[in-house]
Enzyme design. Structure first.
Site, mmCIF file in Angstrom:
data_model
loop_
_atom_site.group_PDB
_atom_site.id
_atom_site.type_symbol
_atom_site.label_atom_id
_atom_site.label_comp_id
_atom_site.label_asym_id
_atom_site.label_seq_id
_atom_site.Cartn_x
_atom_site.Cartn_y
_atom_site.Cartn_z
ATOM 1 N N SER A 235 -2.051 9.571 -1.581
ATOM 2 C CA SER A 235 -2.387 8.387 -0.803
ATOM 3 C C SER A 235 -3.845 7.981 -0.913
ATOM 4 O O SER A 235 -4.719 8.825 -1.107
ATOM 5 C CB SER A 235 -2.069 8.678 0.663
ATOM 6 O OG SER A 235 -2.477 7.593 1.432
ATOM 7 N N LYS A 236 -4.050 6.692 -0.757
ATOM 8 C CA LYS A 236 -5.431 6.188 -0.728
ATOM 9 C C LYS A 236 -5.994 6.331 0.683
ATOM 10 O O LYS A 236 -7.178 6.433 0.885
ATOM 11 C CB LYS A 236 -5.460 4.712 -1.133
ATOM 12 C CG LYS A 236 -4.995 4.486 -2.545
ATOM 13 C CD LYS A 236 -5.170 3.005 -2.915
ATOM 14 C CE LYS A 236 -4.404 2.629 -4.158
ATOM 15 N NZ LYS A 236 -2.969 2.425 -3.924
ATOM 16 N N SER A 237 -5.113 6.278 1.682
ATOM 17 C CA SER A 237 -5.619 6.359 3.051
ATOM 18 C C SER A 237 -5.468 7.775 3.581
ATOM 19 O O SER A 237 -4.652 8.549 3.111
ATOM 20 C CB SER A 237 -4.878 5.363 3.945
ATOM 21 O OG SER A 237 -3.498 5.446 3.715
ATOM 22 N N GLU A 249 1.310 1.176 -0.467
ATOM 23 C CA GLU A 249 0.087 1.421 -1.249
ATOM 24 C C GLU A 249 0.349 1.407 -2.746
ATOM 25 O O GLU A 249 -0.559 1.626 -3.540
ATOM 26 C CB GLU A 249 -0.505 2.781 -0.863
ATOM 27 C CG GLU A 249 -1.164 2.789 0.499
ATOM 28 C CD GLU A 249 -1.763 4.156 0.819
ATOM 29 O OE1 GLU A 249 -1.709 5.049 -0.039
ATOM 30 O OE2 GLU A 249 -2.275 4.299 1.932
#
Ligand code: GLU
Length: 263
Positions: A235-237, A249
């Protein structure tokens, strides 16, 4: 011999996350290896927390992951009569008793030295000792009550006794996870229960119920729980592991499978 049957049984009380994806994919893989069936069941008896929208979302997430399953999907909230019948059978064996205690009363009367496998104080047995006349009067006055299993009368298995007199019919939803899961695994002919280690200790309760009801005990396998670590890799978050969010995403089902160890 019957064809092996596996199931993934999410509770739609939140969005599916990577842990669910792992469990579902593992069931699918083991079912394929065994030449077996794969079923999905929606465990939504807890109407205080589950919603039809989340159930729809869970099925959409599984389809997006590329899974397919037998139709129709069994939705527990539509089968409450099946659970009532099982509860009546257990009551007929004299193994259930009404319990009027609040959570606060249970904590106040519990033995501080004892803990059940989930770390909670086991039920101190207060209402097991109530005289019949008192029970009848309290029920007649409409006082809400749960029904508990008299575990000491039901089994000598120490792993089940460690739970104490578990609730089989909740005050608020008229059944319980334990009754519903055992009933459905039986009615659906589930031969292999593959689920997370968080439910391993509860299996002792399920086996007690299966023996009392004359049901075959399935093979159980409890897998490791997937932590946030896998989510962070994908994940980016921060800490996102909800499938919905990963999808938003731009993470693909193939990437999720790979990250979870399914090629
Ligand atoms: N519905 C349960 C959950 O989502 C799983 C029940 C089971 O696999 O036996 O935690």
């Amino acid at each position: 011999m019957a064809i092996p049957a596996f199931r993934f049984a999410p509770s739609p009380n939140g969005e599916l996350h990577l842990g669910h994806a792992y469990s579902a994919l593992l069931n699918v893989q083991l079912a394929a290896e065994a030449g077996g069936r794969f079923l999905v069941r929606i465990e939504d008896i807890d109407t205080t927390r589950c919603t039809p929208e989340l159930a729809e979302k869970a099925l959409a997430d599984l389809a997006w992951l590329g899974l397919s399953w037998e139709q129709p999907v069994r939705v527990q909230s539509r089968h409450l009569a099946d659970y009532s019948r099982v509860q009546e059978r257990l009551a007929g064996m004299g193994l259930l008793y009404p319990c009027f205690c609040s959570r606060r009363e249970i904590v106040a009367n519990a033995d501080p030295a004892r803990r059940d496998p989930e770390g909670q104080p086991p039920y101190p047995g207060t209402c097991r000792a109530l005289p019949c006349s008192a029970v009848e009067a309290r029920i007649a006055s409409g006082e809400p009550h749960a029904l508990r299993l008299d575990m000491g009368a039901a089994t000598i298995d120490p792993a089940a006794l460690a739970w104490g007199d578990v609730v089989l019919v909740r005050k608020d939803i008229a059944t319980s996870y334990h009754v519903a899961v055992v009933t459905d695994d039986h009615l659906q002919g589930i031969s292999h229960v593959v689920r997370g280690k968080d439910l391993e200790a509860a299996t002792a309760i399920h086996v007690v119920l299966q023996r009392l009801l004359g049901y075959v005990t399935p093979h159980y396998h409890h897998h490791e729980l997937i932590g946030d670590e896998t989510g962070r890799k994908l994940s980016k978050s921060e800490g996102a592991s909800s499938l919905c969010r990963l999808r938003a995403e731009g993470v693909t089902p193939a990437e999720i499978r790979r990250a979870l160890g399914f090629a």
